[in-house]
Design an enzyme around this catalytic site. Sequence first.
Site, mmCIF file in Angstrom:
data_model
loop_
_atom_site.group_PDB
_atom_site.id
_atom_site.type_symbol
_atom_site.label_atom_id
_atom_site.label_comp_id
_atom_site.label_asym_id
_atom_site.label_seq_id
_atom_site.Cartn_x
_atom_site.Cartn_y
_atom_site.Cartn_z
ATOM 1 N N ASP A 83 24.213 57.503 83.220
ATOM 2 C CA ASP A 83 24.080 56.129 82.704
ATOM 3 C C ASP A 83 23.912 56.168 81.194
ATOM 4 O O ASP A 83 23.682 57.239 80.602
ATOM 5 C CB ASP A 83 22.879 55.426 83.355
ATOM 6 N N LYS A 84 24.025 55.008 80.594
ATOM 7 C CA LYS A 84 23.737 54.902 79.161
ATOM 8 C C LYS A 84 22.798 53.730 78.949
ATOM 9 O O LYS A 84 22.750 52.803 79.762
ATOM 10 C CB LYS A 84 25.021 54.737 78.354
ATOM 11 N N HIS A 85 22.060 53.798 77.863
ATOM 12 C CA HIS A 85 21.165 52.687 77.513
ATOM 13 C C HIS A 85 21.305 52.410 76.027
ATOM 14 O O HIS A 85 21.355 53.337 75.213
ATOM 15 C CB HIS A 85 19.706 53.052 77.822
ATOM 16 N N SER A 86 21.362 51.137 75.681
ATOM 17 C CA SER A 86 21.389 50.760 74.269
ATOM 18 C C SER A 86 20.139 49.956 73.962
ATOM 19 O O SER A 86 19.671 49.172 74.806
ATOM 20 C CB SER A 86 22.633 49.911 74.001
ATOM 21 N N THR A 123 23.582 42.588 79.113
ATOM 22 C CA THR A 123 24.743 42.900 79.961
ATOM 23 C C THR A 123 24.815 41.985 81.187
ATOM 24 O O THR A 123 25.894 41.536 81.573
ATOM 25 C CB THR A 123 24.664 44.391 80.388
ATOM 26 N N ARG A 171 2.493 43.874 76.799
ATOM 27 C CA ARG A 171 2.808 44.270 75.413
ATOM 28 C C ARG A 171 3.393 43.092 74.648
ATOM 29 O O ARG A 171 3.123 42.902 73.458
ATOM 30 C CB ARG A 171 3.805 45.430 75.422
ATOM 31 N N SER A 186 8.808 52.980 78.663
ATOM 32 C CA SER A 186 9.354 51.777 79.282
ATOM 33 C C SER A 186 10.842 51.970 79.606
ATOM 34 O O SER A 186 11.292 51.726 80.730
ATOM 35 C CB SER A 186 9.144 50.601 78.318
ATOM 36 N N LYS A 190 12.644 53.186 83.610
ATOM 37 C CA LYS A 190 13.642 52.366 84.319
ATOM 38 C C LYS A 190 14.938 53.142 84.520
ATOM 39 O O LYS A 190 15.549 53.092 85.575
ATOM 40 C CB LYS A 190 13.907 51.071 83.533
ATOM 41 N N LYS A 191 15.379 53.857 83.500
ATOM 42 C CA LYS A 191 16.659 54.572 83.615
ATOM 43 C C LYS A 191 16.536 55.735 84.602
ATOM 44 O O LYS A 191 17.441 55.987 85.383
ATOM 45 C CB LYS A 191 17.103 55.078 82.237
HETATM 46 N N1 URA Z 1 13.401 47.711 76.011
HETATM 47 C C1 URA Z 1 12.644 48.102 77.051
HETATM 48 O O1 URA Z 1 13.085 48.149 78.187
HETATM 49 N N2 URA Z 1 11.366 48.445 76.800
HETATM 50 C C2 URA Z 1 10.835 48.430 75.559
HETATM 51 O O2 URA Z 1 9.690 48.764 75.405
HETATM 52 C C3 URA Z 1 11.641 48.018 74.494
HETATM 53 C C4 URA Z 1 12.937 47.659 74.744
#
Ligand code: URA
Length: 432
Positions: A83-86, A123, A171, A186, A190-191
Amino acid sequence: MSRLDVRALLATKRDGGRIADADVEAFVAAYTAGEVPDYQASALLMAIFIHGMEDAELAVLTRAMLHSGDVFDFSELDGPKVDKHSTGGIGDKVSIPLAPAVAACGAFVPMISGRGLGHTGGTLDKLEAIPGFRTGLEPAEFRRVLVKTGLALGGQTADLVPADRKLYALRDVTGLIESIPLITSSILSKKLAEGIDALVLDVKFGSGAFLTDPARGAELARTMVRIAGECGVRATAFQTNMARPLGREIGNASEINESLACLRGEGPADLRELVCLQGGELLRLVGLADDRAEGEAKVAASLDDGRAFERFVQLTAEQGGDAACLEGGLDLTGKTETLCADRAGYLAWCDLRAMGLAVGELGGGRKQLGDEIDPGVGLTILADEGCQLGAGDPILRVHHRAGRGLDAARAKLQASFELCDEPIEPTPLLLD
Ligand code: URA
């Protein structure tokens, strides 16, 4: 598990010490279960914000959050999972062409994405611009789509990383978002809950980025790569430019149209470059390419020969979307206004955050939770950074719905660029 003494744990972190692994795990479990109140969790987050965390301690926090709910296990699938995350930005639609392109090259892409946040698009909102496209997939359906098409694009369910859902909300209201260990745990929790083998991280810098300062972005990128490694996932991070928009379209339906162009081997060069680079790196990380150049060539070939487009059509049909409308592209509002240069000069983008907020004013983003998004509004970029313009030359086209939010959007857009007397160098797409 140790018997949790929350006050002792808070005192340790308050004084800059390292919390014992078992206490981090017990704290996350107890907070997720509602057994630790928000005020004690806020105190811990504040202490982490101020003192930071050692890598080993942060890896324990990340793993504890990741295991706070369901974790996908796709180990029975015959192929690597990636996967990728931006970190998000203006016009950043890379995930949409990247996921089917990488799937067409032999990897599985179980992609859990987010919605628009602040000035940035999301997305899920973009995908939902396709009539009928469902992003709220339950785990069984997510798995079915992944097995059938090689990719699945969905949102976070209630049972996936519940610790992050609670901690992120806390937060958000306590001014504790911009902390490198808290962002790292965080995002990675999730990833990594997707059960992936490799991850590419796109950390944006510049005025439209979440962390504008490239030095802070570099620190975040390095931390995320190290912690992903500690958690057993190969990762590479790129720092890419968000001091200018990515591609030419900003808006939900129009970004799908630009993604479709990329999936057909067309579209803007910067978008294609990031799709090939990041997709190619994923192929390298999982051994589907010997090096990045080979990976990039494989991804480019899948865009040029129609395989990536075909995957996206298949995915759309499986997730309930109207695949037929992908051929002609999605409709925009049909009502436009063009912003032009009021004098001669060289175009500089100066506040991309304002550009993103302008799309929100038009109805393309949410001001409050639950706001409806208008997929057909947005912006088209008509002039490139650094180009020489004469008075009256077009800069931006605004797609609006019967004038809704147009005055407010116009005011924000005027702040998003300036015309300079001296030539300016276009900023690089990638940092080393
Ligand atoms: N995106 C996230 O999922 N978590 C963060 O803390 C900041 C951006």
